[in-house]
Design a protein around this motif. Structure first.
Motif, PDB file in Angstrom:
ATOM      1  N   GLY A  98       6.601  -2.215  -0.565  1.00  0.00           N
ATOM      2  CA  GLY A  98       6.807  -2.923  -1.822  1.00  0.00           C
ATOM      3  C   GLY A  98       7.465  -2.041  -2.862  1.00  0.00           C
ATOM      4  N   LEU A 128       2.618  -5.543  -6.480  1.00  0.00           N
ATOM      5  CA  LEU A 128       2.815  -6.889  -5.945  1.00  0.00           C
ATOM      6  C   LEU A 128       2.609  -6.916  -4.432  1.00  0.00           C
ATOM      7  N   ALA A 129       3.138  -5.936  -3.729  1.00  0.00           N
ATOM      8  CA  ALA A 129       2.983  -5.912  -2.277  1.00  0.00           C
ATOM      9  C   ALA A 129       1.522  -5.697  -1.882  1.00  0.00           C
ATOM     10  N   GLY A 131      -1.138  -6.446  -3.632  1.00  0.00           N
ATOM     11  CA  GLY A 131      -1.876  -7.675  -3.920  1.00  0.00           C
ATOM     12  C   GLY A 131      -1.629  -8.748  -2.884  1.00  0.00           C
ATOM     13  N   ALA A 132      -0.366  -8.875  -2.431  1.00  0.00           N
ATOM     14  CA  ALA A 132      -0.049  -9.874  -1.410  1.00  0.00           C
ATOM     15  C   ALA A 132      -0.774  -9.587  -0.102  1.00  0.00           C
ATOM     16  N   VAL A 133      -0.806  -8.309   0.300  1.00  0.00           N
ATOM     17  CA  VAL A 133      -1.492  -7.952   1.545  1.00  0.00           C
ATOM     18  C   VAL A 133      -2.988  -8.207   1.436  1.00  0.00           C
ATOM     19  N   LEU A 135      -4.492 -10.383  -0.420  1.00  0.00           N
ATOM     20  CA  LEU A 135      -4.747 -11.819  -0.413  1.00  0.00           C
ATOM     21  C   LEU A 135      -4.535 -12.408   0.980  1.00  0.00           C
ATOM     22  N   LEU A 136      -3.449 -12.011   1.639  1.00  0.00           N
ATOM     23  CA  LEU A 136      -3.174 -12.529   2.982  1.00  0.00           C
ATOM     24  C   LEU A 136      -4.246 -12.082   3.976  1.00  0.00           C
ATOM     25  N   ARG A 138      -7.259 -11.417   3.130  1.00  0.00           N
ATOM     26  CA  ARG A 138      -8.551 -11.842   2.572  1.00  0.00           C
ATOM     27  C   ARG A 138      -9.504 -10.664   2.422  1.00  0.00           C
ATOM     28  N   ALA A 152      -1.617  -8.233   8.273  1.00  0.00           N
ATOM     29  CA  ALA A 152      -1.011  -8.684   7.015  1.00  0.00           C
ATOM     30  C   ALA A 152      -0.107  -7.604   6.450  1.00  0.00           C
ATOM     31  N   VAL A 156       4.001  -7.938   5.918  1.00  0.00           N
ATOM     32  CA  VAL A 156       4.636  -7.727   4.620  1.00  0.00           C
ATOM     33  C   VAL A 156       5.606  -6.548   4.680  1.00  0.00           C
ATOM     34  N   CYS A 241      -6.782  -1.677  -7.699  1.00  0.00           N
ATOM     35  CA  CYS A 241      -5.381  -2.008  -7.418  1.00  0.00           C
ATOM     36  C   CYS A 241      -4.439  -1.299  -8.386  1.00  0.00           C
TER      37      CYS A 241
END
Length: 334
Positions: A98, A128-129, A131-133, A135-136, A138, A152, A156, A241
């Motif tokens: 990211g 951002l990356a 956070g995406a990982v 969330l994906l 969980r 995940a 990404v 984070c």
């Protein structure tokens, strides 16, 4: 009085790092005697080209390796603790990818070729990356399934890596030449501005990580136990984070996407200091700094007078360790 085991570990780690730092200043395409290295540091002579070599080229490079390595070690330790996942580290969980794509976009789209400019893109991309990982995978719900989180992160990372390559291939030669060196994790030619900026980011992100250390101990007991001890999970996750974003984002912006350093160091620290993150975090920073600095030195020696980028050497050294961790830890929900 006998020194404590933790004190001896810090002392040994600092001694090793000091020896590596001196070796980093002395070893290169042109060797510098240790005596000249010492004089260059304590009583520099502007007319001595060896002193200029040490102070203007090798000293900022050495400091960058220490600062970036320590940042990756802290980021990896925080990620492993907050997710309770032994495979978590910035490179494997998409944080480095990211930051890399954000830096690529900053350089190609806005002409930002100085770290003081594109470091902010690195921070944003890392956050951002990551956070995406999370969330994906969980991770905010359980954080205990290594396979789900690593898959995940791999997804990404592949997506962002492909996007970065697409942008680079369609950019001008100046951007392509910049990222040819940066993308391999090379530390040469960065200069004082990059080293000092990285040092400031380490101070900020590292201080936040150390403040979070007691909470990480509570999180290690499980999310329910953490809440029972008064830990506000959502706020704690947000602060963790932010810490990882600052540390990994700055390290990637400064030194390129370097993997495995943030994976190896926390495991070594926990093997020596136990599970208490108040000791694991500083030891992880110390060991990661030594690993990256050692990788940089090895890269200068194995192909002399040419160099192999520190990121490549770190990957070669870290990949077997990653395989060992995968084989050792039971990949199942705890």
């Amino acid at each position: 009085m006998h020194s404590s085991p933790a004190g001896r570990q810090y002392a040994v780690g600092l001694a090793v790092l000091t020896l590596l730092a001196m070796a980093s200043l002395a070893i290169g395409s042109r060797s510098v005697p240790v005596a000249q290295v010492v004089w260059a540091l304590v009583d520099p002579d502007p007319g001595n080209d060896l002193h200029l070599l040490v102070r203007e080229l090798r000293l900022p490079r050495m400091l960058l390796a220490i600062f970036a390595g320590a940042a990756l070690g802290l980021a990896g330790a925080v990620m492993q603790a907050v997710t309770r996942n032994p495979l978590a580290e910035p490179g494997l969980l998409g944080v480095n990818a990211g930051a890399a794509i954000a830096v690529v976009l900053g350089a190609s789209g806005f002409g930002l070729t100085q770290m003081a400019q594109y470091v902010w893109f690195g921070f944003l991309g890392a956050g951002l990356a990551g956070g995406a990982v999370f969330l994906l995978g969980r991770a905010h719900e359980s954080g205990t399934n290594p396979v789900r989180l690593v898959l995940a992160g791999a997804g990404v990372s592949v997506l962002l890596g492909a996007a970065a390559n697409l942008v680079i291939l369609n950019s001008g030669l100046e951007v392509l030449d910049l990222f040819r060196n940066w993308g391999s994790g090379a530390l040469d030619g960065r200069g004082w501005a990059v080293a000092l900026t990285m040092g400031g980011a380490l101070a900020l992100g590292g201080a936040l990580a150390l403040i979070l250390a007691p909470g990480l101990n509570a999180m290690a007991l499980g999310h329910d136990a953490g809440r029972a001890l008064g830990l506000r999970a959502s706020r704690f996750w947000a602060l963790a984070c932010v810490s990882v974003m600052i540390l990994a984002g700055a390290a990637t912006a400064a030194a390129g996407p370097i993997g495995f350093v943030g994976l190896v160091a926390p495991h070594i620290a926990r093997a020596l200091a136990g599970p208490d993150n108040r000791r694991v975090l500083p030891l992880s920073a110390l060991f990661a700094a030594a690993v990256l600095l050692g990788a940089d030195i090895i890269g200068r020696v194995v192909a002399a007078p040419a160099e192999v980028a520190a990121g490549i050497v770190a990957a070669i050294l870290g990949a077997p360790f990653f395989i060992h961790i995968v084989r050792r830890f039971r990949v199942a929900r705890l």
